[in-house]
Write an enzyme that holds these catalytic residues in place. Structure first.
Site, PDB file in Angstrom:
ATOM      1  N   THR A  12      43.084  49.292  50.213  1.00 15.50           N
ATOM      2  CA  THR A  12      42.006  48.330  50.249  1.00 15.50           C
ATOM      3  C   THR A  12      41.096  48.497  48.745  1.00 15.50           C
ATOM      4  OG1 THR A  12      39.760  48.340  51.237  1.00 15.50           O
ATOM      5  CG2 THR A  12      40.903  50.382  51.108  1.00 15.50           C
ATOM      6  N   GLY A  13      40.733  47.125  48.470  1.00 16.85           N
ATOM      7  CA  GLY A  13      40.027  47.277  47.346  1.00 16.85           C
ATOM      8  C   GLY A  13      40.097  45.857  46.606  1.00 16.85           C
ATOM      9  N   HIS A  14      39.998  45.975  45.321  1.00 18.54           N
ATOM     10  CA  HIS A  14      39.934  44.653  44.482  1.00 18.54           C
ATOM     11  C   HIS A  14      41.532  44.374  44.365  1.00 18.54           C
ATOM     12  CE1 HIS A  14      37.822  42.167  41.221  1.00 18.54           C
ATOM     13  NE2 HIS A  14      38.884  41.531  41.743  1.00 18.54           N
ATOM     14  N   GLY A  15      41.861  43.227  45.138  1.00 19.61           N
ATOM     15  CA  GLY A  15      43.208  43.014  45.149  1.00 19.61           C
ATOM     16  C   GLY A  15      43.914  42.651  43.831  1.00 19.61           C
ATOM     17  N   THR A  72      38.923  45.501  53.862  1.00 20.97           N
ATOM     18  CA  THR A  72      40.041  45.287  54.469  1.00 20.97           C
ATOM     19  C   THR A  72      40.216  46.276  55.633  1.00 20.97           C
ATOM     20  OG1 THR A  72      40.870  45.111  52.052  1.00 20.97           O
ATOM     21  CG2 THR A  72      42.659  45.166  54.016  1.00 20.97           C
ATOM     22  N   ARG A  92      42.262  31.497  46.876  1.00 24.74           N
ATOM     23  CA  ARG A  92      42.281  32.974  46.305  1.00 24.74           C
ATOM     24  C   ARG A  92      43.069  33.638  47.513  1.00 24.74           C
ATOM     25  NH1 ARG A  92      40.664  38.548  47.514  1.00 24.74           N
ATOM     26  NH2 ARG A  92      41.050  39.761  45.978  1.00 24.74           N
ATOM     27  N   ILE A  93      44.290  34.525  47.149  1.00 23.52           N
ATOM     28  CA  ILE A  93      44.832  35.382  47.996  1.00 23.52           C
ATOM     29  C   ILE A  93      44.882  36.830  47.349  1.00 23.52           C
ATOM     30  CG2 ILE A  93      46.809  36.080  49.455  1.00 23.52           C
ATOM     31  CD1 ILE A  93      47.298  32.878  49.542  1.00 23.52           C
ATOM     32  N   GLY A  94      44.638  37.597  47.956  1.00 21.59           N
ATOM     33  CA  GLY A  94      44.484  39.157  47.284  1.00 21.59           C
ATOM     34  C   GLY A  94      45.775  39.980  47.666  1.00 21.59           C
ATOM     35  N   ASP A  95      45.665  41.048  47.603  1.00 21.40           N
ATOM     36  CA  ASP A  95      47.076  42.058  47.706  1.00 21.40           C
ATOM     37  C   ASP A  95      47.369  42.153  49.305  1.00 21.40           C
ATOM     38  OD1 ASP A  95      44.360  43.477  48.054  1.00 21.40           O
ATOM     39  OD2 ASP A  95      45.557  45.288  48.291  1.00 21.40           O
TER      40      ASP A  95
END
Length: 336
Positions: free
Chosen positions: A253-256, A202, A230-233
């Protein structure tokens, strides 16, 4: 009489000098990130490391020039993020990763700490700089988030630069997709922790301007090999992005999925507001304890209303840096 005029003139002159000094002495800070993950020095060539450092420096310089001239925190984060979006080095914009069906789907969000207004776009494929679209949603619509074709139509109507989907395609990301698919053939659909091998990545920025206002923004290509829209954070206000003049500005930033469940960005602000914790204490508690205990990996960059910076991460590395009013640029990648 002459002495009186001399004293008045001297007082006026000193006032002008002091006013100029006070103006030039106003605090401002810009902090950025280019993603967190399994980033280790032994796995990176000196040439590639230099490329990352140069691009992070360019992004900081771009935003610094805005803040130095009295520009807004929102303007500063926008230009800094666009520098990173335009680089194939980072998982955002030009360097976005591929979905399972070989597409590049982009997300972004921004938040204004003064007004608490926010804007976001998700799953877009033809907007060159998604952060600009997120700002347009915030400033020129009654909504907070727009997705896919609707977001693209809105961006086009706002006069933003549109590109063909092929603009985002790079050989490096194509190979990452192939590796992820090969891994799934061997192990089945990957568990969340296994995606550390296929960096989520990110980019983001947070800033305090000379007017005392905070802003934050985040932009991403999401997760390599993602499916089903799929949509993350990153486009989720409170999870990947948050800004409030009373506390801080945060970009994650990371695993959403973990950042969404933990409402990471807002959680840091809430700890500062309700428990009166410092930015450093709140950020470290959320990233190094709460998130880690829940199995989440990643990091954040943040700045508070006094210009203090916190950049904790619980991964091997995170592309990050900051600059303050004195113009000294600090760029870091590894755990150093």
């Amino acid at each position: 009489m002459k002495l009186r005029y001399f004293v008045l003139l001297l007082s006026f002159s000193l006032g002008l000098v002091w006013g100029a000094f006070a103006q030039s002495g106003k605090k401002f800070t810009l902090v950025i990130h280019g993603g967190a993950g399994t980033i280790k020095k032994e796995n990176m060539s000196d040439e590639l490391e230099q490329q990352y450092r140069e691009k992070l420096t360019e992004a900081l310089q771009s935003g610094y020039h805005i803040l130095e001239k009295g520009g807004t925190s929102l303007e500063a984060i926008s230009v800094s993020i666009q520098v990173l979006e335009d680089s194939p080095l980072f998982n955002a914009g030009k360097g976005a990763v591929y979905t399972n069906d070989g597409k590049n789907e982009l997300d972004a969000s921004v938040m204004d700490g003064k007004t608490l207004n926010a804007g976001a776009v998700a799953g877009v494929t033809t907007i060159r700089n998604p952060v600009e679209a997120a700002i347009a949603v915030m400033e020129h619509s009654p909504h907070v988030m727009m997705a896919r074709e609707g977001a693209e139509l809105f961006a086009k109507e706002q006069g933003l630069e549109m590109v063909e989907p092929s603009y985002f395609r790079t050989e490096r990301r194509q190979k990452q997709l192939e590796r992820a698919k090969d891994a799934e053939k061997d192990r089945g659909m990957l568990e969340p922790a296994e995606y550390n091998d296929f960096k989520f990545g990110t980019v983001g920025a947070a800033a305090l301007d000379q007017h005392g206002n905070l802003a934050a923004g985040t932009s991403t290509g999401g997760m390599t090999n993602k499916r089903y829209g799929r949509i993350g954070d990153s486009p989720v206000i409170g999870a990947g992005t948050y800004a409030n003049n009373a506390t801080c500005a945060v970009s994650a930033t990371g695993h959403g999925e973990y950042f969404i469940r933990s409402v990471v960005a807002y959680d840091i602000s809430a700890l500062m507001e309700y428990k009166k914790w410092s930015l450093e204490k709140a950020a470290n508690h959320v990233i190094m304890k709460k998130l880690k205990e829940r199995g989440g990996s990643g990091g954040i960059i943040s700045v508070d209303q006094r210009g203090n910076v916190a950049m904790p991460f619980n991964t091997a590395g995170m592309y990050r840096g900051y600059v303050k009013e004195d113009g000294t640029i600090v760029v870091k990648i590894f755990k150093d």
